[in-house]
Scaffold this active site. Structure first.
Site, short mmCIF file in Angstrom:
data_model
loop_
_atom_site.label_atom_id
_atom_site.label_comp_id
_atom_site.label_asym_id
_atom_site.label_seq_id
_atom_site.Cartn_x
_atom_site.Cartn_y
_atom_site.Cartn_z
N ARG A 1 61.25 -21.91 40.21
CA ARG A 1 60.00 -21.75 40.88
C ARG A 1 59.09 -20.98 39.86
O ARG A 1 59.35 -19.90 39.43
CB ARG A 1 60.34 -20.95 42.15
CG ARG A 1 58.99 -20.53 42.97
CD ARG A 1 59.50 -19.73 44.35
NE ARG A 1 59.78 -18.25 43.70
CZ ARG A 1 60.14 -17.39 44.76
NH1 ARG A 1 60.44 -17.68 45.97
NH2 ARG A 1 60.53 -16.34 44.30
N TYR B 1 71.35 -30.18 49.99
CA TYR B 1 71.98 -29.00 49.31
C TYR B 1 71.58 -27.78 49.99
O TYR B 1 70.68 -27.76 50.56
CB TYR B 1 72.08 -29.17 47.71
CG TYR B 1 70.69 -28.65 47.08
CD1 TYR B 1 70.12 -27.37 47.23
CD2 TYR B 1 69.81 -29.57 46.86
CE1 TYR B 1 68.89 -26.97 46.69
CE2 TYR B 1 68.20 -29.18 46.20
CZ TYR B 1 68.05 -27.90 46.25
OH TYR B 1 66.73 -27.57 46.03
N LYS C 1 94.20 -16.31 77.83
CA LYS C 1 95.48 -15.97 78.41
C LYS C 1 96.34 -16.89 79.46
O LYS C 1 97.22 -17.09 79.41
CB LYS C 1 95.55 -14.30 79.02
CG LYS C 1 96.68 -13.66 78.71
CD LYS C 1 96.47 -12.07 79.51
CE LYS C 1 95.83 -11.44 78.35
NZ LYS C 1 95.21 -9.96 78.59
N GLY D 1 87.08 -4.38 75.41
CA GLY D 1 86.04 -3.84 76.18
C GLY D 1 86.19 -4.16 77.48
O GLY D 1 85.50 -3.30 78.37
N ARG E 1 95.84 -8.84 85.06
CA ARG E 1 95.16 -8.81 83.31
C ARG E 1 93.82 -9.64 83.56
O ARG E 1 93.89 -10.75 84.24
CB ARG E 1 96.16 -9.46 82.50
CG ARG E 1 97.44 -8.72 82.28
CD ARG E 1 97.92 -9.20 80.88
NE ARG E 1 99.04 -8.31 80.49
CZ ARG E 1 100.21 -8.36 80.77
NH1 ARG E 1 100.65 -9.10 81.57
NH2 ARG E 1 100.93 -7.55 79.98
N MET F 1 88.19 -4.44 81.24
CA MET F 1 89.44 -3.94 81.87
C MET F 1 90.73 -4.76 81.49
O MET F 1 90.42 -6.08 81.44
CB MET F 1 89.22 -4.10 83.45
CG MET F 1 90.48 -3.59 84.00
SD MET F 1 91.03 -4.18 85.68
CE MET F 1 92.39 -5.17 85.01
N SER G 1 62.35 -27.95 48.82
CA SER G 1 63.29 -26.90 49.09
C SER G 1 62.81 -25.91 50.09
O SER G 1 61.57 -25.41 50.00
CB SER G 1 63.64 -26.13 47.88
OG SER G 1 64.59 -25.22 48.03
N ARG H 1 99.64 -16.12 71.56
CA ARG H 1 98.02 -16.38 70.90
C ARG H 1 97.92 -16.55 69.49
O ARG H 1 98.83 -16.14 68.84
CB ARG H 1 96.96 -15.31 71.64
CG ARG H 1 97.48 -14.21 71.09
CD ARG H 1 96.45 -13.23 71.84
NE ARG H 1 96.74 -11.56 71.28
CZ ARG H 1 96.12 -10.49 71.83
NH1 ARG H 1 95.39 -10.61 72.78
NH2 ARG H 1 96.58 -9.38 71.59
N THR I 1 63.32 -20.72 53.55
CA THR I 1 63.42 -20.18 55.08
C THR I 1 63.09 -18.65 55.34
O THR I 1 62.67 -18.40 56.34
CB THR I 1 64.68 -20.52 55.60
OG1 THR I 1 65.66 -20.24 54.78
CG2 THR I 1 64.74 -22.10 55.89
N ASN I 2 62.96 -17.95 54.21
CA ASN I 2 62.61 -16.72 54.62
C ASN I 2 61.02 -16.50 55.01
O ASN I 2 60.58 -16.04 55.92
CB ASN I 2 62.52 -15.68 53.27
CG ASN I 2 63.98 -15.58 53.06
OD1 ASN I 2 64.86 -15.71 53.41
ND2 ASN I 2 64.46 -14.89 51.79
N CYS J 1 66.82 -22.80 49.90
CA CYS J 1 67.01 -21.99 49.09
C CYS J 1 66.67 -20.53 49.49
O CYS J 1 66.70 -19.57 48.75
CB CYS J 1 66.58 -22.10 47.77
SG CYS J 1 64.47 -21.91 47.89
N HIS K 1 63.46 -6.31 50.73
CA HIS K 1 63.67 -6.21 49.34
C HIS K 1 64.86 -5.87 48.78
O HIS K 1 65.68 -6.55 47.96
CB HIS K 1 62.55 -5.40 48.41
CG HIS K 1 62.26 -5.69 47.23
ND1 HIS K 1 63.21 -4.73 46.30
CD2 HIS K 1 61.92 -6.47 46.31
CE1 HIS K 1 63.13 -5.10 45.13
NE2 HIS K 1 62.34 -5.95 45.07
#
Lengths: 895, 895
Positions: A635, A874, A27, A109, A100, A111, A786, A356, A789-790, A854, A473
């Site tokens: 896979r 990729y 602001k 959230g 302000r 003031m 590949s 803004r 990452t899980n 992947c 899952h």
């Protein structure tokens, strides 16, 4: 010289500009910038965010020099307004100010605003004298006390509102504006006594005390619970702090030649290029949003159903409107983005209070970005960076009609986006039956899902679970299928037996209509209308620009030709992960799969596999056909075998019968497959080491399908055979050897050859750490990587995604983890391993080693940025995330 | 010049020496060395190990130059023996040779020896002429055919033995030596026809063919299954290859002035300094070990029960004996180690055929090493490296009386060493009852153990399980307790219901006596006597020397004062891991623990914890008392809470009753704690984040105990509080903060302070990768690290140690993994993480950051070498492994 903490903005002296958002807050920077542009902005000053930091680092105290600086800034403000001769804290001709908050990023959230600060029992007289308007003056005074008491002194507004209502009742009037001067005057007294009663202190009379109180309240609100929550959800650092803006008041409530309003330079919901806004005559800022009076349209284009009978600003105050139009055009071409502006007209003169970048819907964001390129306001790269990838996601899925009413009965995790309605069922078989036989729409409600539920999930509109996290899952499968899913909704108590759902004591029966909003995680009782967004020309134009820019390719995770088709339509450049086991759950196949698992000998197992071979071959054939010309990463079997066996006693019994073995024997066999930690158990390539015949069948099916396609259509498939869960190069070498033998056999049987590569998933820390050996042509010889990452996140953290939901909430609440680590790549841990692996692999095999990702995180914008930064080739994500990934990949290049 | 492949050894020309073990094999190098020492060794030559490598790399063919080199070497051998005028392949005066394999390390399972090679139907006449002894000649001939046919032609010895037995029967004699010349002559014919019958080819007559056949057989046997197995078990690389030794024959069977024998320069079973050996008059080498005739003692000191009536060599051939004594002394002072020598006496003249470092028992190894230092033969460092740490382990536990008979009914994994007998029971409660009430010795037999079985394991002599690997619960706990354990014995079918054990169809009832050999993994029916070794003065002397040398400190994993006491006696320098949860399983405590777990609120949980506090405090007090002056690392609660809940329905029912809740409610609560992958679930520091009250109680107990000790005895405890399963520095910061508050509270309540440190286990890959932040005083502020390599191995490999037993066997069989990765630290993966973490941590905190290891691998010599190499401060292992670790740590320094 001591550090500077206060920055004036005025026509004569303006110490900041729009680039100083971190220092002055959004602001403050914008006010300074507008001032630099010589727009009509009331003068004032900004107390910088560094004061906020100092405040929290020094037991809530200010820098020593602050008082002096603030005093000087007030003086400067008075000088800017020299012609009015107003002075702050002057009883005769008081300069009133607004205070302000303004953080570097928008922060609901905290003031917000105190207006008319500086009034007291003396200066009210001065104000009356100056304005010649006692009613306006007392109205300003009572507003000031109310706002100040609420946000600075912590006295609940409801007390004042009650007093106000009582007064109106007393006076027999309906509107605030109908109260006369005396009523307002007595209200001021009443308000002050309310403050005394609730705080034990008299309302501060000294304007300086008022000012410092308000400043303190702004800084104090930086860490109030609502602000904390907002920051946590939006990943905003606490360190940045907020600034405080003190600005001379202008009045929209001084009479009928006064007004206040807000406007957007373009339509924030469609993006159309039209000036669009609302205002109120004789009002102060908060009245517009308070909704007591219906705001008026500023022009023809802003007319809608509720305001169509009200006069426009264009008609009411044509000169001010003309100024406003000139001004908005100046602002948009200055900021080169759609602006959200606040203005006040005092005695016919226009003042700008704020500008803004306007918030907008995904559709509007795209249209505005593309239009502005066509208007030569911005270039394509800027356009790309204007649309947030996560916003895009909404655009690809149906969403609830924003006008519809909704009875939200619970909230869960927004596991897979979209909005759907259907009748609730608790059993996948019932789901299938209702859909197939009765043509019903259903929502499958489960405590948690398992691979046995796949057929039910497949036919359901959406999935709702009581347990499990963002990568449970249910969540993973739903996202893969592009189905709406709300997961881990702890408030649900599900009884499979009674076929009921208990939410906070209210019981819902099987068959009742529910609506899920998977984007918000909302569970809604009843049926809510949805709207399906259409992909516009602007969308496609923006995507084409993104494609020109990005370095990362985008593939999709797809197990079926249908998924593949959707993904290709969305721009996927290949399949990055085809999970062959998903092909095993089909009812007619699961039988052969179970025979295979329960086989007593290699021979028996091979026989069962023979039945599966033509089915798998058929699947791959279709997939290759759909994706011809593009690579398809397949896979080999990954999950532990017990996942394919029935768990319910009756299913076990029927399987035993079918297999002609005793239930006891079957149970024994099933038990012997039981694992304490299946995630770390006999799965992935470990199955390929134990039972080479399984992988041999799968490789044969892949290569036979590719050969067949080549023979029949001469289209070339590009299978990439991916071995999961490698921890050591020797596993890969062992499996590669027998796979290559099998492939050679197929080539010679079919008298045709097709290209193929064999590579591995990197989903265990050890694979990442020894990636050099895994890629080395003389050792593991992986031709591509590949990142899964899980699993990599699970093992790097030692954290099961199926089990972590029960405590991750506490972690986030206690700020131990900023978010669920499965959502975005953890760059410190998992990311380090990815970097090590990529560097290792490329060192051995050079840049031609294809490296991708992947895991679920392949569709997450933050993670895509990281993947770009470490040089992956990729990312692969679920079909519906493909456009998101394309955009995020382009943004990563531009960053 | 082409590469040299053949090395002659002879008095005139000796091309090798003892240092060339890799090139010439152990035997060849020793023969050359003895030759260099001018000892009486028959001349010959060695075909180097490089030929073996060439052989396998080139489709089993030899280097081109080999034929020429071998011919030249044979010629050289003939020249060495010029005075005898013997020539190889000469019919009149044949030079006969022996052909022996000889790898760089001793390799049972390969082709061993062919003697008398060079004999055929012509040269036998020449031999008779030269030796003037037809009987000896024909006996040599038939031996040669028999050996050659067996090891080179693959004709089973039994055919020849049957023919030999038949001939003796025919002739009415009992001993081979009683057969006359004609009988032997006809046996030669019979033997040759056996060869023709079984191979379809005539026995090779040409000595050159015979020689090349034998050489090929040696190289071929390098990869026979027995040799492969031996290498796999002993971790020997296939790459090293074997050499072939060809040596002129000398004859111990030319009459009564001839003999052959073996001797040790010291007693291989006690280590006593006495010359010790056996021989046979008129015999060839294999007769001594064949056991047909009882060998005679070489001297007084070699007399035992079975040979006490036979004359000694000293008496029979005093001059040769005198030469032998001179020679053995020369050898021992040359090799500076106890020698195992083979000799032959031909016509009164002594020849040395082999010398090598003698195998010895652990006790002998220690005594010899220490004695040799005292004799100034070797220095202390050499003495330290002479004793293998794993051998030492045997010495610390009772073992089966080697003379006792044993009925081995099954083999499992040697999970925890020692030998014990007891009555088998299948239930931990029964175990406790029998031991406490009937004073019985029991062996607890379980399918697998869980923490609920601890009380039964505690009272049992030993533990036997059907499932689980070397690091299963049973194995880990047993090693910790120093109890004998055989784990993962798949042959056992246990019925808890019937209280029986079925081993291959034979049923054993509860109460039958069993004996376990935990060092060998043997399960033995009945009771077998055991011998308890005593720790000698030599042992303590050697340990002292080891302590002087080693850099690594050695601590112990101990949960009880008893364990701590044992460990301290064995030289432990502190406790590296005290698992507090083991204190929770005591029957009187488990109730409070369960109340704590099932508590509905923090309040209720705190109440239950209050009951546990004094008990834990008492435990720690005793532990500190036992270990005063030494550091004690205490790990706060680690396992998931459901491990403490009953699983059996009846136990659940009784708990429900006791807690006054419905069984259903209890089951629901238990179910809600169920996890798919508990190893990756709600455990370790995650409990500390969710329920700070638990860790607060534990920290309070620790610090109160230390304060109390200081007050009462002024002894200073050194508690090191260890937070398990950290994955991010913020977890540690969060927990440290409230722990320190609690500690401060205790200090002020008790008005005394004690030193303490707070650190963490590094047992997750992410902890290792972010160890810099975890140690950073402004972030995680870990004051020490301890590697939990069990968990670290599990997560690095993504491999559950509880589940991996089912497929790791296949892995090792298929050579995908060399061994179970839980046994020794995997340096490539886990080791890399350890190095990263140590380097990271030391970079931040400097060398004063204490870093140790407390996983199972802390007691494994190979792993200890690794820990030394990356600069850890200490290793911690189970009490009985402490001396092993001390020795291994010393050897690591010397390496």
């Amino acid at each position: 010289m001591s550090k500077k903490y206060v920055y004036s903005f005025g026509q004569r002296k303006c110490e900041g500009d729009g680039s100083q958002k971190m220092l002055l807050g959004g602001k403050g920077a914008n006010l300074a910038e507008m001032m630099q542009m010589k727009l009509p902005v009331p003068p004032g000053f900004t107390i910088s965010t560094e004061v906020c930091t100092h405040y929290y680092q020094n037991k809530k105290s200010y820098p020593e020099s602050l008082t002096t600086e603030v005093k000087a800034a007030v003086k400067q403000m008075e000088e800017e307004l020299a012609e009015t001769k107003m002075k702050f804290s002057d009883a005769k001709n008081p300069l009133l100010v607004s205070v302000r908050s303004g953080a570097p990023v928008s922060m609901p959230g905290m003031m917000d605003t105190v207006l008319n600060l500086g009034l007291n029992d003396q200066s009210i007289q001065g104000l009356i004298e100056q304005s010649k308007d006692p009613r306006f003056s007392y109205d300003s005074y009572r507003r000031f006390i109310m706002m100040y008491s609420d946000v600075v002194l912590g006295v609940n507004t409801s007390f004042f509102e009650t007093a106000l209502e009582e007064k109106k009742l007393d006076m027999g009037v309906e509107l605030d504006t109908e109260l006369d001067v005396d009523s307002l005057k007595s209200l001021v007294k009443t308000f002050k006594s309310i403050v005394l009663e609730h705080t034990g202190k008299v309302f501060p009379e000294d304007p300086w005390d008022q000012l410092w109180g308000a400043v303190g309240a702004v800084f104090g609100s930086w860490k109030n619970p609502r602000a904390n929550t907002y920051r946590r959800i939006n990943g905003i650092s606490e360190e940045i702090g907020t600034a405080v803006n003190v600005q001379a008041m202008v009045y929209g409530n001084m009479g009928d030649d006064c007004a206040t309003g807000v406007a957007f330079t373009r339509d924030p919901s469609t993006g159309e290029k039209k000036f669009f806004g609302e205002f109120l005559i004789n009002a102060q800022g908060e009245d517009v949003v308070a909704g007591i009076r219906t705001p008026q349209p500023i022009n023809q284009e802003s007319i809608n159903d509720s305001n169509k009978d009200l006069p426009t600003l264009e008609k009411t105050l044509p000169s001010a409107y003309k100024d406003l139009v000139a001004l908005y055009q100046k602002l948009e071409s200055h900021y080169k983005d759609m602006q959200d502006i606040e203005f006040t007209i005092q005695k016919g003169k226009l003042f700008m209070l704020q500008t803004r970048n306007g918030k907008r819907t995904a559709a509007a964001a795209i249209k505005i970005a593309v239009d502005m390129v066509n208007e030569k306001l911005i270039d394509k790269k800027t356009a790309i960076s204007r649309v947030s990838p996560s916003q895009l996601d909404q655009l690809l899925h149906p969403r609830l009609d924003p006008k519809a009413k909704k009875d939200i009965i619970a909230k869960g995790l927004p596991a897979s986006p979209g909005a759907v309605s259907g009748k609730i069922v608790f059993d996948p078989d019932v789901a299938e039956k209702w859909v197939k036989e009765k043509n019903e729409k259903v929502i499958l409600v489960r405590i948690e899902t398992s691979p046995e539920d796949i057929h039910g999930m497949h036919v359901a509109e959406g999935i709702l679970t009581a347990r499990g996290g963002m990568t449970s899952h249910a969540a993973v499968v739903a996202r893969g299928m592009g189905k709406t899913c709300v997961a881990g909704c702890g408030a649900l108590k599900i009884s499979y037996e009674k076929k009921t759902l208990d939410v906070g004591g209210k019981i819902y029966q099987e068959g009742e209509w529910f609506t899920l909003d998977g984007t918000q995680g909302e569970v809604i009782a009843g049926k809510v209308e949805t709207v399906t967004p259409e992909l516009t020309g602007s969308f496609h134009e923006l995507m084409t620009w993104a494609d020109e820019v990005r370095k990362l390719k985008v593939r999709t995770n797809a197990d079926t030709p249908t998924d593949a088709k959707i993904a290709r339509k969305f721009g996927a450049e290949g399949i990055g992960l085809c999970r062959t086991e998903h092909m095993f759950f089909d009812p007619e196949r699961i039988e052969a799969v179970r025979h295979m698992i329960l086989a007593d000998s290699t021979k028996e197992r091979e026989n069962a596999l023979k039945k599966l071979l033509p089915m798998q071959r058929g699947d791959f054939y279709q997939l290759f056909q759909e994706m011809q010309g593009l690579p398809v990463t397949i896979r080999l079997l990954d999950p532990p075998l017990h996942e394919f066996l029935p768990h319910k006693k009756e299913d076990m019994a029927s399987l035993a019968k079918e297999m002609d073995v005793s239930l006891e024997a079957l149970q024994r066999r099933t038990e012997s497959l039981h694992e304490f930690n299946p995630m770390l158990g006999h799965r992935g390539c470990r199955l390929g080491v134990s039972f080479p015949e399984i992988y041999k069948m799968q490789v044969r099916a892949i290569v036979e399908a590719a050969c067949e396609l080549k023979k029949k259509t001469s289209a070339v498939a590009e299978p990439e055979i991916m071995i999961p869960l490698i921890s050591d190069w020797k596993e890969l070498q062992y499996i590669r050897n027998y796979c290559e033998e099998e492939i050679k056999a197929v080539f010679s049987e079919m008298k045709v050859e097709v290209p193929y590569t064999i590579g591995t998933m990197i989903e265990l820390p050890r694979a990442a750490l020894t990636a050099d050996k895994i890629t080395d042509p003389t050792l593991g010889n992986a031709e591509f990587f590949s990142f899964g990452t899980n699993d990599l996140t699970q093992t790097t953290y030692g954290l099961s995604r199926d089990d972590s939901a029960s405590f991750l909430g506490t972690y986030v609440e206690k700020k131990v983890f900023p978010t669920d680590p499965f959502v975005s790549i953890d760059t410190d841990g998992v990311g380090t391993l990815m970097k090590i692996a990529t560097d290792h692999g490329r060192k051995v095999r050079g840049p031609k080693l294809k490296v991708g990702i992947c895991g679920e995180q392949g569709g997450d914008p933050k993670s895509i940025h990281f993947c770009h930064s470490i040089g992956l080739d990729y990312v692969s994500c679920s079909p519906f995330r493909v456009p998101v990934a394309r955009l995020a990949a382009a943004q990563a290049t531009l960053k």
